[in-house]
Design an enzyme around this catalytic site. Sequence first.
Site, short mmCIF file in Angstrom:
data_model
loop_
_atom_site.label_atom_id
_atom_site.label_comp_id
_atom_site.label_asym_id
_atom_site.label_seq_id
_atom_site.Cartn_x
_atom_site.Cartn_y
_atom_site.Cartn_z
N HIS A 119 36.71 36.67 33.16
CA HIS A 119 37.66 35.91 32.34
C HIS A 119 37.40 34.43 32.59
O HIS A 119 37.01 34.03 33.69
CB HIS A 119 39.09 36.29 32.77
CG HIS A 119 40.17 35.77 31.89
ND1 HIS A 119 40.56 34.45 31.91
CD2 HIS A 119 40.97 36.39 30.98
CE1 HIS A 119 41.55 34.28 31.06
NE2 HIS A 119 41.82 35.43 30.47
N ASP A 196 39.65 38.53 41.14
CA ASP A 196 40.63 38.43 40.07
C ASP A 196 41.17 39.84 39.84
O ASP A 196 40.47 40.70 39.29
CB ASP A 196 39.97 37.88 38.81
CG ASP A 196 40.94 37.80 37.63
OD1 ASP A 196 42.09 38.23 37.76
OD2 ASP A 196 40.52 37.30 36.56
N GLN A 199 43.79 42.53 36.10
CA GLN A 199 43.74 43.78 35.34
C GLN A 199 43.83 45.02 36.22
O GLN A 199 43.93 46.13 35.70
CB GLN A 199 42.46 43.83 34.50
CG GLN A 199 42.36 42.77 33.43
CD GLN A 199 43.44 42.89 32.37
OE1 GLN A 199 44.01 43.96 32.17
NE2 GLN A 199 43.73 41.79 31.70
N LYS A 222 51.48 40.51 33.64
CA LYS A 222 50.72 41.71 33.30
C LYS A 222 51.21 42.91 34.11
O LYS A 222 50.74 44.03 33.92
CB LYS A 222 49.23 41.48 33.57
CG LYS A 222 48.59 40.38 32.73
CD LYS A 222 47.12 40.22 33.05
CE LYS A 222 46.51 38.98 32.43
NZ LYS A 222 46.43 39.03 30.97
N CYS A 362 38.86 35.71 26.11
CA CYS A 362 38.59 34.74 27.18
C CYS A 362 37.38 35.18 28.00
O CYS A 362 37.38 35.04 29.23
CB CYS A 362 39.80 34.54 28.07
SG CYS A 362 41.18 33.74 27.23
#
Length: 407
Positions: A119, A196, A199, A222, A362
């Site tokens: 991302h 990251d 997700q 999220k 993104c």
Amino acid sequence: MDLQNNPYRKDFPLLMEQEVVYLDSSATSQRPSCVLEAEQEFYKTANANPLRGLYELSMKATEEVEHSRNIVKEFLHAKESCEIIFTRNATESLNLVAYSYGLTHLKAGDEIIVSIMEHHSNMLPWQMVAKQTGAIIKYLECDFDGTITQKHLDDVFSERTKLVAVAHVSNVFGRINPVETIISMAHERGAVVVLDCAQSAPHMPIDVQSLDADFVAFSGHKLLAPMGIGVLYGKKVLLEAMPPFLVGGEMIESVTIDGARYAELPYKFEAGTGNAGGAVALGKAITYLQSIGFEQIMEREHALTTFALEQLKEVKGVHVLGSDRGEEHCGILTFTLDGVHPHDVSSLLDLDHIAVRAGHHCAQPLMDYLKVSSTTRASIAFYNTKDDIERFIESLKKVRRIMGYEQ
């Protein structure tokens, strides 16, 4: 598993009150009533500035925020709550690491590995660091189905590797990346790894100690929590050696006209008045997820994703990015439709109240790497149903007909 009758859907007011098939949870999740109520309750019963007052209301606010910090600590299996920094979102968390660690620890000639599927939030900060320090970025490539092989890793790692930035789960492929191997290879070379987890945190358990992760970032929005609250986990030894990212109120121990002595962790990284209500609601969101259990969440999401993938394969002209196996998509199905621009796909689906994401997600460098300009992404959460998937597929077939293609 009964994919039609979902016992959790009733917990989400928007899904119960609006006619929408919500398939954009990778962009932002829906919020259950308990989370909405927790944020409201904070402002109704504990609305004061945490840490700044010695009166009862302020101390109550402080206790609630710190209780949530401890919930996050247990959620990530961190050693200490001081390793949990509250930010606005994963983007701010990643920028904090880039500015506070990257600019002070990297130098000309050092190598930063960034996966091609990142991302922009975990790519642009490292491009900035490289530009300002003279460090070199090396991009970790993948197969066209999103697989990172050992050869891909061997091609980019070297003795000059000092930092690796990689998503735990790709927001395009939905593929779980081999972060255990990446962390091990990085540590063998004395490098740190920035994960990251935007997700992955909503969909699977994360144990930072088992992973031996150096930094982990995720966004509350999220993960069923409000917008405007995020988390950075960092190993205590690393955080203590980093200067503050922002300076001002709250993050100091004392100030004189000549300078300041900064507060201890985690407060030296939490300048100004933070999103206290959001932090409290984040704690409630995590507690709600834990009450369901990630085993149940993963089982339901994998079943729905596998069903959706098989149905998509039956739609003429659809090409799904990534693996042919539903369990390797973590609820994310990104696809193209021959002859129809993704923006048109999204707009036409919206006429049937189907909410999906269209664009580059993104992740423009990955789109360029895959030689596609943009795609459509349907992302599934445990609150979706089989009926949601069936309505999505029928509407997608109608899109083909509207655009002049027979199904």
